[in-house]
Write an enzyme that holds these catalytic residues in place. Structure first.
Site, short mmCIF file in Angstrom:
data_model
loop_
_atom_site.label_atom_id
_atom_site.label_comp_id
_atom_site.label_asym_id
_atom_site.label_seq_id
_atom_site.Cartn_x
_atom_site.Cartn_y
_atom_site.Cartn_z
N ASN A 187 -5.15 8.08 6.52
CA ASN A 187 -6.14 7.04 6.17
C ASN A 187 -7.20 6.89 7.26
O ASN A 187 -8.37 6.66 6.96
CB ASN A 187 -5.43 5.71 5.90
CG ASN A 187 -4.89 5.65 4.47
OD1 ASN A 187 -5.11 6.57 3.68
ND2 ASN A 187 -4.18 4.59 4.15
N GLY A 245 -13.60 0.23 1.01
CA GLY A 245 -12.98 -1.08 0.89
C GLY A 245 -11.60 -0.90 0.31
O GLY A 245 -11.01 0.17 0.45
N PHE A 285 -14.96 13.01 0.37
CA PHE A 285 -15.02 11.85 1.27
C PHE A 285 -16.21 11.93 2.22
O PHE A 285 -16.15 11.47 3.36
CB PHE A 285 -13.70 11.65 2.02
CG PHE A 285 -12.75 10.82 1.20
CD1 PHE A 285 -12.16 11.35 0.07
CD2 PHE A 285 -12.51 9.50 1.50
CE1 PHE A 285 -11.35 10.58 -0.75
CE2 PHE A 285 -11.70 8.71 0.70
CZ PHE A 285 -11.12 9.25 -0.43
N LEU A 286 -17.27 12.52 1.71
CA LEU A 286 -18.49 12.63 2.50
C LEU A 286 -19.67 12.00 1.73
O LEU A 286 -20.81 12.36 1.96
CB LEU A 286 -18.75 14.11 2.80
CG LEU A 286 -19.43 14.47 4.12
CD1 LEU A 286 -18.71 13.86 5.31
CD2 LEU A 286 -19.52 15.98 4.28
N CYS A 346 -6.26 -0.73 1.28
CA CYS A 346 -5.61 0.19 2.23
C CYS A 346 -6.47 0.55 3.43
O CYS A 346 -6.14 0.17 4.55
CB CYS A 346 -5.17 1.45 1.50
SG CYS A 346 -3.86 1.13 0.32
#
Ligand code: UDX
Length: 438
Positions: A209, A258, A250-251, A261
């Site tokens: 994470n 938000g 994830f770019l 987690c």
């Protein structure tokens, strides 16, 4: 295999349903009676694609039951999954592990045979070792293992049944074999599975994470620079993503992360590093957090500039309230945070979300809520696209011009075709796309 699942929140309910789907005999327990009643009746307390259908199917097989009774949940089970939450402690960055501690004690007190208690919750590293020491005093042969969960909301069923990997934190061969048996069909399908000590298995989750959050904040930091020099972060991100070593996932620059987690997990990880005397090692996570929060503030600034420098008297439609699409979860939602901030500064804020309106209203009752995107956008001076639901990305900009007062769109998720909307006469605003142009 007869197993119990303790906690029927997002993680526990999905895990229980998927374990029953794999053929296990599962009894799931929660202290929240309303959740148990809903799940027993076949309806879900949250929105998750595919969940209701799978719940109905496994309930019909008789392999899954929900109970408010600890004894009913635990007795006869040889594997117990602990799936309770670890929220942020009020007034602190650290995780509150009281529910995990309580669940382990509940199982130890009610178990009537030897078994394996498996932690799935995200915990500060060292928690498993501490709980294992407590269990060692139990008169029964109860052993502990840690098996972190990596499921994403919106893809929870897929992530549970076809995970990228399984991680088994164990202290004995017996525990490892038991977990291999539990996940037999998933392992047989070729899923990589790693065995480790307890601490490593706890760390895998928080490290994953932390990495994901860092990747998002990295590109958002680039977005800040792009705005200063009139560069375009979307093209920059695509160009970076083609490099296999970096990867495109994830770019996506924009409003940032938000949910229940990533924000709390990076804070808890930093807090734990501090307790271990290594706060310097994870100091960068503080910066990751700050970059993330700055994107929300930046969005409000850009919106203000877009409506002429003053919110008062302006009507702003916010499309999206959930922290991400395909979810009704509004915990630490960037979309709602921006909506509430604009409302506080005097704007008339009109919110729509396909699934999260009720949860949003419970948190921010003073915002205006509408049951269609068109109703929310009626006579708006600005539309803020805050959560990239598919239905927003396919809006026809030509037809929508007549809905709003001013054809202005702030796309905080870089999700729609800018040129297409511009060509249809819309004034476009974004984050990392060259700064506010109003
Ligand atoms: C996350 C982890 O992905 C998952 O493995 C873990 O088990 C729980 O936490 P989740 O909270 O469901 O899952 O959401 P995720 O898909 O990771 O997205 C988190 C946030 O990051 C969302 O707000 C999303 O909008 C944002 N995000 C994601 C970006 O801003 N940019 C991206 O490129 C990707």
């Amino acid at each position: 295999m007869r197993m119990s699942v303790i906690g029927t929140g997002y993680l526990g309910a999905v895990h229980a349903v998927c374990m029953a789907h794999l053929g296990h005999d599962v009894v799931a327990y929660d202290t929240d009676a309303s959740k148990i009643d809903m799940l027993s009746a076949g309806s879900s307390p949250f929105y998750e694609p595919g969940f209701d259908e799978l719940l109905g199917t496994v309930l019909a097989t008789g392999r899954l039951r929900f109970t408010k009774s600890p004894v009913e949940a635990v007795s006869g089970a040889t594997v117990h999954f602990v799936c309770v939450g670890t929220p942020q402690l009020p007034g602190s960055d650290a995780a509150d592990v009281q529910y995990v501690d309580g669940a382990f004690r509940m199982v130890a007190e009610n178990a009537d045979c030897d078994g394996l208690i498996v932690g799935k919750s995200t915990v500060p590293v060292g928690t498993a070792q501490r709980l294992a020491a407590e269990l060692a005093t139990s008169p029964l042969g109860l052993e502990l293992a840690w098996n972190p969960e990596f499921l994403r909301e919106g893809k929870a069923i897929e992530d549970t049944l076809r995970p990228d990997r399984l991680v088994f934190g164990v202290t004995s061969e017996h525990a490892e074999k038991t977990l291999q048996e539990v996940y037999g069909p998933i392992i047989d399908a070729g899923t990589p599975h790693l065995t480790s000590d307890l601490a490593t298995s706890e760390l895998v989750k928080v490290a994953a994470n932390a990495f994901l959050a860092t990747k998002i904040s990295f590109i958002n930091a680039m977005a800040e620079v792009c705005d200063l020099v009139d560069a375009d972060v979307v093209t920059l991100s695509r160009a970076l993503g083609y490099d296999d070593r970096i990867g495109a996932r994830f770019l996506n620059a924009g409003l940032g992360f938000g949910g229940g987690c990533l924000p709390k997990d990076i804070r808890a990880f930093s807090a734990r590093a501090g307790e271990l005397g290594a706060s310097h090692a994870l100091r960068f996570l503080h910066e990751v957090d700050k970059i993330n929060i700055r994107q929300r503030e930046k969005a409000v600034e850009v919106a203000r500039a877009a409506v002429g420098g003053e919110f008062l008297g302006k009507s702003i439609a916010v499309l999206g309230a959930a922290f991400k699409p395909n979810s009704d979860d509004v915990r630490d939602s960037p979309a709602l945070n921006v909506a509430a901030a604009m409302h506080l500064k005097g704007a008339d804020v009109r919110v729509h979300d396909p699934k999260a309106i009720e949860n949003a209203r419970a948190r921010f009752p003073t915002l205006g809520y509408f049951d269609s995107a068109e109703a929310a956008c009626r006579n708006a001076d600005l539309i803020v696209l805050a959560t990239e639901w598919e239905e927003y990305c396919t809006i026809d900009p030509v037809a929508f011009r007549s809905v709003v007062r001013e054809p202005r769109l702030l796309d905080t998720r870089n999700a729609i075709d800018r040129q297409y909307w511009s060509d249809a006469g819309w004034q476009m605003f974004g984050l990392g796309r060259g700064g506010p142009k109003a």
